[in-house]
Scaffold this motif. Structure first.
Motif, PDB file in Angstrom:
ATOM      1  N   VAL A  66       0.882  -1.174   0.000  1.00 39.91           N
ATOM      2  CA  VAL A  66       0.000   0.000   0.000  1.00 39.91           C
ATOM      3  C   VAL A  66       0.915   1.218   0.000  1.00 39.91           C
ATOM      4  N   VAL A  67       0.665   2.102  -0.971  1.00 36.40           N
ATOM      5  CA  VAL A  67       1.556   3.249  -1.169  1.00 36.40           C
ATOM      6  C   VAL A  67       0.724   4.519  -1.163  1.00 36.40           C
ATOM      7  N   SER A  68       1.262   5.584  -0.532  1.00 35.98           N
ATOM      8  CA  SER A  68       0.524   6.852  -0.505  1.00 35.98           C
ATOM      9  C   SER A  68       0.744   7.596  -1.814  1.00 35.98           C
ATOM     10  N   LYS A  69      -0.060   8.652  -1.964  1.00 28.93           N
ATOM     11  CA  LYS A  69       0.015   9.481  -3.166  1.00 28.93           C
ATOM     12  C   LYS A  69       1.424  10.035  -3.375  1.00 28.93           C
ATOM     13  N   SER A  70       2.106  10.249  -2.249  1.00 25.62           N
ATOM     14  CA  SER A  70       3.454  10.814  -2.353  1.00 25.62           C
ATOM     15  C   SER A  70       4.532   9.740  -2.520  1.00 25.62           C
ATOM     16  N   GLY A  71       4.084   8.468  -2.586  1.00 27.80           N
ATOM     17  CA  GLY A  71       5.057   7.398  -2.833  1.00 27.80           C
ATOM     18  C   GLY A  71       5.572   6.740  -1.574  1.00 27.80           C
ATOM     19  N   ASP A  72       5.098   7.147  -0.393  1.00 26.58           N
ATOM     20  CA  ASP A  72       5.532   6.494   0.850  1.00 26.58           C
ATOM     21  C   ASP A  72       4.919   5.104   0.941  1.00 26.58           C
ATOM     22  N   ILE A  73       5.718   4.157   1.412  1.00 26.12           N
ATOM     23  CA  ILE A  73       5.189   2.815   1.614  1.00 26.12           C
ATOM     24  C   ILE A  73       4.451   2.776   2.953  1.00 26.12           C
ATOM     25  N   LEU A  74       3.151   2.455   2.917  1.00 25.65           N
ATOM     26  CA  LEU A  74       2.337   2.460   4.134  1.00 25.65           C
ATOM     27  C   LEU A  74       2.208   1.061   4.729  1.00 25.65           C
ATOM     28  N   HIS A  75       2.169   0.051   3.854  1.00 31.34           N
ATOM     29  CA  HIS A  75       1.994  -1.318   4.336  1.00 31.34           C
ATOM     30  C   HIS A  75       2.595  -2.276   3.320  1.00 31.34           C
ATOM     31  N   VAL A  76       3.160  -3.394   3.828  1.00 26.96           N
ATOM     32  CA  VAL A  76       3.760  -4.386   2.934  1.00 26.96           C
ATOM     33  C   VAL A  76       3.208  -5.762   3.294  1.00 26.96           C
ATOM     34  N   GLY A  77       2.743  -6.506   2.315  1.00 26.06           N
ATOM     35  CA  GLY A  77       2.211  -7.859   2.543  1.00 26.06           C
ATOM     36  C   GLY A  77       3.291  -8.784   3.093  1.00 26.06           C
ATOM     37  N   PRO A  78       2.890  -9.871   3.787  1.00 22.59           N
ATOM     38  CA  PRO A  78       3.845 -10.716   4.523  1.00 22.59           C
ATOM     39  C   PRO A  78       4.931 -11.357   3.646  1.00 22.59           C
ATOM     40  N   THR A  79       4.566 -11.804   2.445  1.00 24.69           N
ATOM     41  CA  THR A  79       5.572 -12.476   1.615  1.00 24.69           C
ATOM     42  C   THR A  79       6.591 -11.476   1.081  1.00 24.69           C
ATOM     43  N   LEU A  80       6.087 -10.321   0.695  1.00 27.13           N
ATOM     44  CA  LEU A  80       6.980  -9.275   0.207  1.00 27.13           C
ATOM     45  C   LEU A  80       7.915  -8.827   1.330  1.00 27.13           C
ATOM     46  N   ARG A  81       7.397  -8.833   2.569  1.00 24.71           N
ATOM     47  CA  ARG A  81       8.225  -8.470   3.735  1.00 24.71           C
ATOM     48  C   ARG A  81       9.350  -9.489   3.901  1.00 24.71           C
ATOM     49  N   LYS A  82       9.012 -10.760   3.641  1.00 23.55           N
ATOM     50  CA  LYS A  82       9.989 -11.836   3.804  1.00 23.55           C
ATOM     51  C   LYS A  82      11.171 -11.682   2.838  1.00 23.55           C
ATOM     52  N   LEU A  83      10.912 -11.041   1.700  1.00 23.81           N
ATOM     53  CA  LEU A  83      11.988 -10.883   0.712  1.00 23.81           C
ATOM     54  C   LEU A  83      13.022  -9.863   1.165  1.00 23.81           C
ATOM     55  N   ARG A  84      12.622  -8.983   2.104  1.00 21.22           N
ATOM     56  CA  ARG A  84      13.531  -7.974   2.655  1.00 21.22           C
ATOM     57  C   ARG A  84      13.426  -8.078   4.162  1.00 21.22           C
ATOM     58  N   PRO A  85      14.113  -9.053   4.764  1.00 14.56           N
ATOM     59  CA  PRO A  85      13.828  -9.438   6.155  1.00 14.56           C
ATOM     60  C   PRO A  85      14.036  -8.350   7.199  1.00 14.56           C
ATOM     61  N   GLU A  86      15.033  -7.513   7.035  1.00 18.95           N
ATOM     62  CA  GLU A  86      15.330  -6.579   8.148  1.00 18.95           C
ATOM     63  C   GLU A  86      14.431  -5.343   8.123  1.00 18.95           C
ATOM     64  N   ASP A  87      13.194  -5.551   7.774  1.00 14.11           N
ATOM     65  CA  ASP A  87      12.217  -4.463   7.810  1.00 14.11           C
ATOM     66  C   ASP A  87      12.743  -3.196   7.139  1.00 14.11           C
ATOM     67  N   ARG A  88      13.206  -3.346   5.950  1.00 13.58           N
ATOM     68  CA  ARG A  88      13.803  -2.203   5.258  1.00 13.58           C
ATOM     69  C   ARG A  88      12.772  -1.306   4.582  1.00 13.58           C
ATOM     70  N   TYR A  89      11.499  -1.639   4.757  1.00 14.42           N
ATOM     71  CA  TYR A  89      10.481  -0.840   4.048  1.00 14.42           C
ATOM     72  C   TYR A  89      10.039   0.390   4.830  1.00 14.42           C
ATOM     73  N   THR A  90      10.188   0.321   6.191  1.00 17.04           N
ATOM     74  CA  THR A  90       9.658   1.404   7.024  1.00 17.04           C
ATOM     75  C   THR A  90      10.269   2.758   6.644  1.00 17.04           C
ATOM     76  N   ASN A  91       9.378   3.740   6.545  1.00 17.61           N
ATOM     77  CA  ASN A  91       9.791   5.112   6.212  1.00 17.61           C
ATOM     78  C   ASN A  91      10.610   5.212   4.927  1.00 17.61           C
ATOM     79  N   THR A  92      10.240   4.405   3.959  1.00 13.68           N
ATOM     80  CA  THR A  92      10.925   4.518   2.662  1.00 13.68           C
ATOM     81  C   THR A  92       9.894   4.742   1.576  1.00 13.68           C
TER      82      THR A  92
END
Lengths: 195, 330
Positions: B19-45
């Protein structure tokens, strides 16, 4: 009968006993070739002839040998492909049991002229199932018992199997799932490379 | 539905969604996609920190993506471990405040599952990925079994061809058949003749009218040889335009010469190929072996060859008959 099935029986005899035993069986059947080709089709009669000859040569009860054949198919290193294809059926042992209903179709999808017996799983009560096998392979219930015994271990599940109700024409196996997380089990890597 | 309910539904149905905001911020990541980047690298990106859009081209902002709503996009991870994805975007809300982007591995499924160590549980229960992986594996096993069989059959075919006694182009016997017949005759001490025939000017036909014409001429020549010999004679093609005839039980060298003459005469008649005339002739070298001579097959053949070369060297379109000793020209 599909060569894959005949070849599995041949491999079982030569891997589990010896090549000499296989040659003895083949001679007794009167085969004019050395080995079965997995991708050719053979006369149905030949399969039961080979099983009968194996029973005679080894001097052990047919049901016992067929159960060993089942165990061999899912535990011998040379048959790793079979174990893996079966494990695709489910994440846990119960899941796997439910996938047996579609094994017939799955096999046909992979090899269009391979007809495995159809199977029907019924849940009698929680953790208690019956599996009915129907098809052109007499004794398949025994083979399936051997397969289930090993696959349950593979999933780390503790099961009780009873195939005393197997008789010609109706092959029913009673399965009691005692503990689905009894042991660690063997791993299954979805994307493993199989040669 | 609340936001968290949305996420719960999407996590189950589309475990590889974002789930991505209008400005391109990542708001939520599904569990499998999270598994592909284990160290929670999505937050605030931002979405574009992680993903490059490869197709369609020229997509660099969320507005660009928005414009492609509902269409298939091809993405890839910017950082290692890399993977490629198929993706589709759906805007949510009247003003499209947020976007749901759902990903799948597409054709890279097998490699990605291996690289990221994914299991059945990482795919939605209704996803065909597991069936796909099952099929790939089952089909590969079946294919390699078929391949092994093909290899075996091919080897058997080569062996059968090697054992065959027939020249496939002309239907005549081949060199192996000659060796066989000759060995038998030598052993039995019978009298017989060996005739080596080379077609003259055959190369010319091949060069000017092509190989099809050449093949046609060889077949016609073969028919002539069969016609001009007896049933008990062996007629073989032993090379491109080389033939060997074995004629047992001949009583008179004159008969032998008569056969040679008839052959040359017949072979010199023009052979028609698609309205064009092909003209050849023949040089012949013959040895006549009388009974009880105790010769070796190899010597007989090399004597016949020597007679043939004599015919060729003395002007072609002729025969040389060797009667045990010395050359004897007609």
């Amino acid at each position: 009968m599909h060569g894959l099935i005949n070849r599995s029986i041949q491999n079982f005899i030569s891997d589990n006993f010896s090549l000499a035993v296989w040659r003895q069986v083949a001679r007794r059947v009167g085969m004019d070739f050395e080995e079965f080709e997995p991708m050719l089709t053979y006369e149905n009669r030949l399969t039961s002839d080979v099983i009968d000859a194996m029973t005679y040569v080894l001097g052990r009860p047919k049901s016992e040998l067929l159960e060993d054949l089942g165990s061999y198919l899912v535990s011998h290193p040379s048959q790793e492909g079979v174990r893996r294809l079966l494990r695709f059926g489910g994440v846990g042992f119960e899941d796997f049991l439910h996938s047996l209903d579609e094994l017939h179709d799955r096999a046909k999808l992979a090899v269009p002229n391979l007809y495995l017996p159809t199977m029907e799983l019924d849940q009698v009560e929680r953790g208690h199932f019956t599996l009915v096998c129907r098809g052109s392979l007499p004794g398949f219930g025994n083979v399936m018992t051997g397969i289930l015994r090993v696959i349950a271990d593979d999933y780390g599940a503790l099961v009780l199997l009873d195939n005393s109700c197997i008789s010609e024409g109706c092959e029913k196996i009673c399965i009691k799932l005692v503990d689905r997380d009894f042991a660690q089990g063997r791993g299954f890597e979805l994307g493993a490379l199989v040669s | 539905m609340t936001h968290s309910e949305h996420s719960r539904v999407l996590d189950t149905l589309c475990p590889m969604h974002l789930v991505v905001s209008k400005s391109g911020d990542i708001l939520h990541v599904g569990p499998t996609l999270r598994k592909l980047r284990p160290e929670d690298r999505y937050t605030n990106t931002l979405f574009f920190d992680h993903f490059a859009v490869n197709r369609p081209k020229m997509i660099h902002s969320i507005e660009d993506i928005h414009w492609h709503s509902g269409m298939t996009m091809h993405l890839s991870f910017r950082q290692d471990p890399s993977s490629t994805f198929k993706a589709v975007l759906v805007p949510i809300g009247e003003a499209a405040e947020i976007f749901v982007i759902n990903l799948s591995f597409g054709i890279a499924i097998q490699e990605s599952v291996r690289r990221f160590g994914l299991t059945n549980a990482d795919f939605a229960a209704t996803d065909m990925a597991i069936e796909m992986l099952y099929l790939i594996e089952a089909k590969s096993l079946a294919m390699s079994a078929s391949h092994r069989l093909n290899l075996k059959l091919q080897i058997a075919k080569i062996a059968a061809e090697e054992q065959a006694f027939t020249d496939t182009l002309t239907g005549l016997k081949n060199r192996r058949a000659i060796d066989h017949v000759l060995a038998r005759l030598v052993e039995s001490n019978q009298g017989f003749a060996v005739m080596q025939i080379d077609l003259d000017f055959f190369k010319n036909v091949n060069d000017t009218l092509g190989h099809a014409a050449g093949d046609h001429v060889l077949q016609a020549a073969a028919r002539i040889m069969v016609k001009e010999t007896r049933v008990e004679d062996t007629v073989a093609r032993v090379g491109g335009d080389e033939f060997t005839l074995i004629l047992p039980d001949l009583l008179d060298a004159r008969d032998l010469r008569a056969v040679g003459e008839r052959l040359i005469n017949q072979l010199e008649r023009p052979i028609l190929f698609h309205g064009r005339q092909c003209r050849i002739s023949a040089s012949i070298g013959t040895v006549w072996i009388r009974p009880d001579k105790n010769l070796v097959a190899e010597d007989i053949l090399s004597s016949a060859d020597a007679a043939l070369y004599h015919s060729k060297n003395t002007g072609r379109a002729r025969q040389t008959v060797l009667e045990d000793t010395g050359f004897n020209q007609p």
